[in-house]
Motif scaffolding. Structure first.
Motif, PDB file in Angstrom:
ATOM      1  N   THR A 105      26.803  16.981  -4.797  1.00 26.40           N
ATOM      2  CA  THR A 105      25.672  16.064  -4.865  1.00 26.40           C
ATOM      3  C   THR A 105      26.159  14.737  -4.286  1.00 26.40           C
ATOM      4  N   TRP A 106      25.344  13.700  -4.422  1.00 26.47           N
ATOM      5  CA  TRP A 106      25.775  12.364  -3.999  1.00 26.47           C
ATOM      6  C   TRP A 106      27.122  12.007  -4.600  1.00 26.47           C
ATOM      7  N   TYR A 107      27.435  12.584  -5.769  1.00 34.22           N
ATOM      8  CA  TYR A 107      28.623  12.214  -6.538  1.00 34.22           C
ATOM      9  C   TYR A 107      29.919  12.509  -5.782  1.00 34.22           C
ATOM     10  N   SER A 108      29.875  13.386  -4.795  1.00 35.94           N
ATOM     11  CA  SER A 108      31.088  13.678  -4.028  1.00 35.94           C
ATOM     12  C   SER A 108      31.554  12.476  -3.216  1.00 35.94           C
ATOM     13  N   TRP A 109      30.693  11.462  -3.072  1.00 33.00           N
ATOM     14  CA  TRP A 109      31.042  10.240  -2.338  1.00 33.00           C
ATOM     15  C   TRP A 109      31.346   9.077  -3.282  1.00 33.00           C
ATOM     16  N   ARG A 110      31.616   9.371  -4.549  1.00 37.14           N
ATOM     17  CA  ARG A 110      31.824   8.306  -5.548  1.00 37.14           C
ATOM     18  C   ARG A 110      32.988   7.398  -5.199  1.00 37.14           C
ATOM     19  N   HIS A 111      33.979   7.886  -4.471  1.00 41.15           N
ATOM     20  CA  HIS A 111      35.113   7.049  -4.075  1.00 41.15           C
ATOM     21  C   HIS A 111      34.793   6.214  -2.837  1.00 41.15           C
ATOM     22  N   GLN A 112      34.030   6.787  -1.915  1.00 39.07           N
ATOM     23  CA  GLN A 112      33.745   6.083  -0.661  1.00 39.07           C
ATOM     24  C   GLN A 112      32.680   4.998  -0.837  1.00 39.07           C
ATOM     25  N   LEU A 113      31.744   5.169  -1.759  1.00 43.68           N
ATOM     26  CA  LEU A 113      30.705   4.155  -1.947  1.00 43.68           C
ATOM     27  C   LEU A 113      31.295   2.770  -2.206  1.00 43.68           C
ATOM     28  N   PRO A 114      32.163   2.600  -3.201  1.00 45.26           N
ATOM     29  CA  PRO A 114      32.705   1.258  -3.424  1.00 45.26           C
ATOM     30  C   PRO A 114      33.648   0.804  -2.320  1.00 45.26           C
ATOM     31  N   ALA A 115      34.390   1.738  -1.728  1.00 46.25           N
ATOM     32  CA  ALA A 115      35.316   1.358  -0.660  1.00 46.25           C
ATOM     33  C   ALA A 115      34.554   0.831   0.553  1.00 46.25           C
ATOM     34  N   LEU A 116      33.489   1.520   0.944  1.00 49.57           N
ATOM     35  CA  LEU A 116      32.699   1.069   2.089  1.00 49.57           C
ATOM     36  C   LEU A 116      31.978  -0.240   1.773  1.00 49.57           C
ATOM     37  N   ALA A 117      31.468  -0.344   0.548  1.00 49.66           N
ATOM     38  CA  ALA A 117      30.799  -1.585   0.153  1.00 49.66           C
ATOM     39  C   ALA A 117      31.753  -2.766   0.235  1.00 49.66           C
ATOM     40  N   ALA A 118      32.978  -2.586  -0.243  1.00 47.74           N
ATOM     41  CA  ALA A 118      33.967  -3.661  -0.213  1.00 47.74           C
ATOM     42  C   ALA A 118      34.344  -4.045   1.211  1.00 47.74           C
ATOM     43  N   ALA A 119      34.202  -3.096   2.132  1.00 47.13           N
ATOM     44  CA  ALA A 119      34.538  -3.349   3.536  1.00 47.13           C
ATOM     45  C   ALA A 119      33.382  -3.953   4.315  1.00 47.13           C
ATOM     46  N   GLY A 120      32.230  -4.194   3.655  1.00 45.27           N
ATOM     47  CA  GLY A 120      31.125  -4.866   4.313  1.00 45.27           C
ATOM     48  C   GLY A 120      30.034  -3.963   4.840  1.00 45.27           C
ATOM     49  N   TYR A 121      29.889  -2.766   4.226  1.00 41.40           N
ATOM     50  CA  TYR A 121      28.859  -1.835   4.661  1.00 41.40           C
ATOM     51  C   TYR A 121      27.872  -1.553   3.535  1.00 41.40           C
ATOM     52  N   ARG A 122      26.671  -1.172   3.930  1.00 36.28           N
ATOM     53  CA  ARG A 122      25.665  -0.690   2.989  1.00 36.28           C
ATOM     54  C   ARG A 122      25.825   0.829   2.928  1.00 36.28           C
ATOM     55  N   ALA A 123      26.526   1.301   1.924  1.00 33.11           N
ATOM     56  CA  ALA A 123      26.840   2.725   1.796  1.00 33.11           C
ATOM     57  C   ALA A 123      25.763   3.401   0.954  1.00 33.11           C
ATOM     58  N   VAL A 124      25.207   4.475   1.488  1.00 32.23           N
ATOM     59  CA  VAL A 124      24.112   5.181   0.822  1.00 32.23           C
ATOM     60  C   VAL A 124      24.432   6.672   0.809  1.00 32.23           C
ATOM     61  N   ALA A 125      24.568   7.235  -0.387  1.00 32.00           N
ATOM     62  CA  ALA A 125      24.814   8.666  -0.555  1.00 32.00           C
ATOM     63  C   ALA A 125      23.553   9.324  -1.088  1.00 32.00           C
ATOM     64  N   VAL A 126      23.094  10.357  -0.408  1.00 23.35           N
ATOM     65  CA  VAL A 126      21.855  11.027  -0.790  1.00 23.35           C
ATOM     66  C   VAL A 126      22.140  12.324  -1.543  1.00 23.35           C
ATOM     67  N   ASP A 127      21.142  12.770  -2.307  1.00 20.96           N
ATOM     68  CA  ASP A 127      21.052  14.167  -2.720  1.00 20.96           C
ATOM     69  C   ASP A 127      20.210  14.879  -1.665  1.00 20.96           C
ATOM     70  N   VAL A 128      20.789  15.834  -0.971  1.00 22.65           N
ATOM     71  CA  VAL A 128      20.060  16.620   0.012  1.00 22.65           C
ATOM     72  C   VAL A 128      18.925  17.381  -0.687  1.00 22.65           C
ATOM     73  N   ARG A 129      17.826  17.651   0.031  1.00 25.59           N
ATOM     74  CA  ARG A 129      16.732  18.408  -0.587  1.00 25.59           C
ATOM     75  C   ARG A 129      17.294  19.703  -1.205  1.00 25.59           C
ATOM     76  N   GLY A 130      16.812  20.015  -2.404  1.00 25.49           N
ATOM     77  CA  GLY A 130      17.316  21.168  -3.139  1.00 25.49           C
ATOM     78  C   GLY A 130      18.378  20.827  -4.154  1.00 25.49           C
ATOM     79  N   TYR A 131      18.873  19.601  -4.125  1.00 25.85           N
ATOM     80  CA  TYR A 131      19.961  19.172  -5.001  1.00 25.85           C
ATOM     81  C   TYR A 131      19.525  17.994  -5.869  1.00 25.85           C
ATOM     82  N   GLY A 132      20.175  17.877  -7.021  1.00 18.95           N
ATOM     83  CA  GLY A 132      20.073  16.684  -7.842  1.00 18.95           C
ATOM     84  C   GLY A 132      18.644  16.289  -8.146  1.00 18.95           C
ATOM     85  N   ARG A 133      18.350  15.021  -7.940  1.00 15.36           N
ATOM     86  CA  ARG A 133      17.028  14.478  -8.246  1.00 15.36           C
ATOM     87  C   ARG A 133      16.099  14.464  -7.045  1.00 15.36           C
ATOM     88  N   SER A 134      16.535  15.025  -5.926  1.00 15.06           N
ATOM     89  CA  SER A 134      15.651  15.148  -4.770  1.00 15.06           C
ATOM     90  C   SER A 134      14.729  16.348  -4.939  1.00 15.06           C
TER      91      SER A 134
END
Length: 329
Positions: free
Chosen positions: A42-71
């Motif tokens: 799910t989006w949770y597989s990017w839990r490490h990259q979200l804060p790392a990319l944010a700290a580097a100056g990016y708007r990091a967005v992890a989705v749940d692909v259709r069929g998964y999670g809350r999508s």
């Protein structure tokens, strides 16, 4: 090393998409980087990259692909074909008020990401692929190709996943135990040795789980992480996730106009040296000079398995940030 990310200031949102709704988690401000997970994640597989990319100056967005999670989870199998997943990604970019994004995917997410850049280069300005290399549409129908990988005694896992309900009957009685085994089977340090039957084949009349290793969790996954994944799939079931596999031939038909087409946007590839995908798809990696003419880095991480952005969280985050910085404006 599990749970190294800090996503306490990440924000969950639901946005409209052709699927109906897409759930996403975003962190940071700056140029948009869209992160697309694979199976069974799910989006949770990017839990490490979200804060790392944010700290580097990016708007990091992890989705749940259709069929998964809350999508949304459309009922029709054909709703999970590639062109519709690309349309979902475009809708997310638009819903976030952006005109373009860099897209990065892992596993099936890598396939989605590469096709986003192939089909909508006007929206997706660069593409990162983790675990699964880009392979253009070829002349052989996928189900025929998958069938060749089996023999009289065993069946390739993708073929096993094709029939609706078949894999669900194996997985859903004990989702947590199945996920635990599947993650371990493809992780560096816990995958079966070279003399053991490969876990990505199924004995005729058997189950995929029959070949899963027993023992401790992989080092990248702790009990809490496993609880997060299990809770999502216990709630949603696996059909939506598995339906991606059931569209291989539809994709092949839908993409007839793209046969042999290269992805011409800037690209990055990262994979684990122990990931079976680098063996099955070695020809695709060798073809990168033709299929990814603007590839700026291809990194094979020794001793790493399939779950590359979780197994080597810090290294993958660094590679992504360095690559993103090289793209310029």
């Amino acid at each position: 090393m599990a749970n190294t990310g800090t996503t306490t200031d990440a924000r969950h949102r639901i946005v409209p998409s052709p699927a109906g709704r897409t759930h996403l988690v975003e962190q940071g401000t700056g140029p948009l980087v869209l992160l697309v997970h694979g199976f069974p994640e799910t989006w949770y597989s990017w839990r490490h990259q979200l804060p790392a990319l944010a700290a580097a100056g990016y708007r990091a967005v992890a989705v749940d692909v259709r069929g998964y999670g809350r999508s949304s989870k459309p009922a029709e199998v054909a709703a999970y074909r590639m062109r519709r997943l690309v349309a979902d990604a475009v809708a997310v970019v638009e819903a976030l008020g952006e005109g373009s994004a860099v897209v990065v995917g892992h596993d099936w997410g890598a396939e989605i990401a590469s096709h986003c850049a192939l089909l909508r280069p006007d929206v997706f300005t660069a593409v990162g692929m983790l675990g699964v290399p880009y392979s253009p549409r070829g002349g052989v129908r996928p189900t025929e190709m998958f069938g060749r990988l089996g023999d009289g005694s065993q069946e390739f896992y993708v073929s096993y996943f094709q029939e609706p309900g078949r894999a669900e009957a194996e997985i859903e009685p004990d989702v947590r135990a199945w996920l635990r085994g599947f993650y371990a089977a493809l992780s560096g340090g816990t995958m079966p040795g070279p003399d053991a039957p490969p876990p990505y084949f199924v004995s005729h009349g058997g189950r995929l789980a029959d070949r899963f290793p027993t023992g401790p969790l992989p080092g990248w996954l702790d009990e809490r992480d496993l609880d997060v994944y299990a809770a999502e799939f216990e709630r949603t079931g696996l059909t939506g996730a598995l339906n991606r596999y059931r569209n291989a031939d539809r994709d092949w038909e839908d993409l007839a106009d793209q046969e042999g087409a290269p992805v011409t946007r800037p690209a990055l590839f990262i994979a684990g040296g122990l990931d079976p995908s680098t063996t099955w798809l070695s020809g695709a990696i060798e073809a990168f000079p033709t299929t990814l003419p603007r590839l700026s880095g291809s990194h094979i991480l020794e001793g790493c398995g399939h779950w590359v952005q979780q197994e080597r969280a810090d290294e993958v985050s660094r590679l992504l940030i360095d690559w993103l910085g090289s793209l310029g404006g």
